[in-house]
Design an enzyme around this catalytic site. Structure first.
Site, PDB file in Angstrom:
ATOM      1  N   ARG A 275      46.237 -15.999 -52.706  1.00  0.00           N
ATOM      2  CA  ARG A 275      44.785 -16.177 -52.637  1.00  0.00           C
ATOM      3  C   ARG A 275      44.123 -15.948 -53.984  1.00  0.00           C
ATOM      4  NH1 ARG A 275      43.419 -12.311 -47.720  1.00  0.00           N
ATOM      5  NH2 ARG A 275      45.146 -11.190 -48.710  1.00  0.00           N
TER       6      ARG A 275
ATOM      7  N   LEU B 144      53.369 -16.781 -44.939  1.00  0.00           N
ATOM      8  CA  LEU B 144      52.021 -16.284 -44.652  1.00  0.00           C
ATOM      9  C   LEU B 144      51.990 -15.541 -43.317  1.00  0.00           C
ATOM     10  CD1 LEU B 144      50.049 -19.473 -45.746  1.00  0.00           C
ATOM     11  CD2 LEU B 144      50.227 -17.311 -47.004  1.00  0.00           C
TER      12      LEU B 144
ATOM     13  N   HIS C 230      50.545 -19.809 -40.041  1.00  0.00           N
ATOM     14  CA  HIS C 230      51.730 -20.674 -40.057  1.00  0.00           C
ATOM     15  C   HIS C 230      51.385 -22.109 -39.698  1.00  0.00           C
ATOM     16  CE1 HIS C 230      54.905 -17.250 -39.574  1.00  0.00           C
ATOM     17  NE2 HIS C 230      54.212 -17.169 -40.690  1.00  0.00           N
TER      18      HIS C 230
ATOM     19  N   LYS D 157      59.268 -16.830 -38.838  1.00  0.00           N
ATOM     20  CA  LYS D 157      59.039 -16.542 -37.436  1.00  0.00           C
ATOM     21  C   LYS D 157      57.897 -15.526 -37.324  1.00  0.00           C
ATOM     22  CE  LYS D 157      60.491 -12.390 -37.842  1.00  0.00           C
ATOM     23  NZ  LYS D 157      59.486 -11.316 -37.638  1.00  0.00           N
TER      24      LYS D 157
ATOM     25  N   ARG E 152      50.650  -6.714 -39.043  1.00  0.00           N
ATOM     26  CA  ARG E 152      51.304  -6.754 -37.731  1.00  0.00           C
ATOM     27  C   ARG E 152      50.438  -6.126 -36.641  1.00  0.00           C
ATOM     28  NH1 ARG E 152      54.823  -5.940 -41.701  1.00  0.00           N
ATOM     29  NH2 ARG E 152      56.801  -7.087 -41.771  1.00  0.00           N
TER      30      ARG E 152
ATOM     31  N   ASP F  80      56.358 -10.071 -33.281  1.00  0.00           N
ATOM     32  CA  ASP F  80      57.198  -9.801 -34.443  1.00  0.00           C
ATOM     33  C   ASP F  80      58.628  -9.507 -33.998  1.00  0.00           C
ATOM     34  OD1 ASP F  80      58.375  -7.825 -36.576  1.00  0.00           O
ATOM     35  OD2 ASP F  80      56.756  -8.871 -37.606  1.00  0.00           O
TER      36      ASP F  80
END
Length: 390
Positions: free
Chosen positions: A59, A96, A101, A119, A189, A201
């Site tokens: 970013r 990311l 995603h 994933k 998360r 996750d």
């Protein structure tokens, strides 16, 4: 002990091999200056003659430049689209946060790039379908980065199960449990808006491994119970919509599966930190197979097979009997090899197909639905691209 130390050292200090000239190496670009990048791609690329880590985008330009300088990456971009507009980039690694995603994998595909997508593949199965539809229209390679599946130890465990040695599979149980303190309160998360949650996750591995080792898809989510993430100083409008822990019971036809995932296992007696528990057990009607550390088997693992009558053996597999690979190759190095083979038009030893990824996302959604937390909201669809196939 000597071989273990040598293997682990080489895995994280791999030799740098000369890059091929015919064909020219594939130039990879990394979306996001993420901590996973060095393990998942940068280190594996050192020993792959057909891969160059060419660019990184973040970013801020400062963050991208810092990352590029640290890891010897040629190009640093401010903003993700700027990297996608670079015609030199052949393959994009999307590292990311979960909720990004879909958008940035779609945009990478629109820009004509092959994509290795972390994933969970997306926040919803609908997003995943659209990503594959666009990849197919564009004739591009799209792969979900379930790196553990590419390691020969995991392949060997599956071979034992398929051989019938432990009989018909009756139950599969997976623990993905991390000690308290593994992640800070501000970690992505724990952010619902970024697709956070223990089952988004750790649970992606649990769902994937249950389906893989049982060779079955679920038929129902019997139970899904969670413990919410509770920050020490929640804001006034805080909503408990992110699971810190999730326990799930599934039916897969005649097979029962149990998954337990936890970001922050409480300390024993309130003071003694726990060790991570990354274990899998497959129970058959003639015996059982247990695999310790199936996620990172290069470091150390064990496959324990017990059969009726009391016989027991332990196997460890770091290198396939046939095919490519060294004993120090990490799961990510095997995964990179497969990705390059597919992009080059060669048949990889292992591949995770579209249907596998879609089924995983569908059942993750159903777990969240059963838990009462509800499915993660999808990102606004990029409909015009799908309709026009541009």
């Amino acid at each position: 002990m000597t071989s273990l130390l040598k293997r682990v050292y080489t895995a994280f200090h791999p030799p740098t091999l000369p890059k091929s000239t015919a064909p020219e190496p594939l130039k990879f670009g990394i979306l996001g200056a993420a901590n996973i990048g060095p393990f998942a791609l940068i280190l594996p690329a050192k020993s792959h003659p057909e891969v160059v880590i060419y660019a990184v985008a973040a970013r801020s330009l400062t963050k991208a430049q810092t990352y590029a300088n640290k890891h010897g990456i040629e190009k640093a971009y401010e903003g993700y689209q700027a990297m996608l507009d670079d015609p030199e980039v052949d393959v994009v690694y999307n590292a990311l946060p979960n909720a990004l995603h879909y958008e940035w994998t779609m945009k990478a595909l629109m820009a004509g790039k092959h994509v290795l997508n972390e994933k969970p593949f997306s926040d919803t199965a609908e997003e995943a379908r659209e990503m594959f539809e666009l990849a197919e229209k564009k004739g591009l390679v799209l792969l979900e980065a379930f790196h553990y599946r590419f390691h020969p130890a995991v392949k060997r465990a599956k071979e034992i199960i398929k051989s019938g040695e432990i009989g018909a599979v009756k139950e599969v149980s997976v623990d993905m449990l991390l000690p308290r303190g593994s992640f800070s309160e501000g970690d992505i998360r724990y952010d619902f808006s970024l697709g956070g949650g223990a089952f988004m996750d750790l649970g992606t591995y649990a769902m994937n491994s249950i389906r893989y080792f049982s060779s079955s898809n679920p038929t129902s989510v019997v139970e899904a119970t969670y413990e919410a993430f509770e920050p020490k100083s929640p804001p006034p409008d805080y909503v408990k919509n992110v699971d810190r822990r999730m326990e799930v019971k599934l039916e897969l036809g005649d097979i029962t599966a149990i998954a337990r995932c936890d970001f922050a296992l409480p300390n024993l007696f309130g003071i003694i930190p726990r060790f991570p528990q990354i274990n899998l057990k497959v129970q058959g009607d003639k015996g059982s197979l247990e695999m310790f550390n199936f996620i990172l088997p290069t470091i150390y693992h064990s496959i324990t097979v017990k059969t009726q009558g009391g016989s027991k053996r332990v196997e460890r597999v770091y290198k396939a009997k046939e095919g490519k690979g060294e004993d120090w190759w990490t799961t990510w190095r095997f995964q990179l090899d497969a990705m390059v083979d597919r992009v080059r038009g060669r048949e990889p030893d292992v591949w995770i197909a579209k249907g596998d990824t879609l089924a995983n996302m569908e059942w993750i959604e159903k777990v969240y639905e059963k838990s009462g937390l509800g499915r993660r909201p999808r990102t606004d669809p990029i409909v015009d691209v799908l309709e026009q196939g541009k």
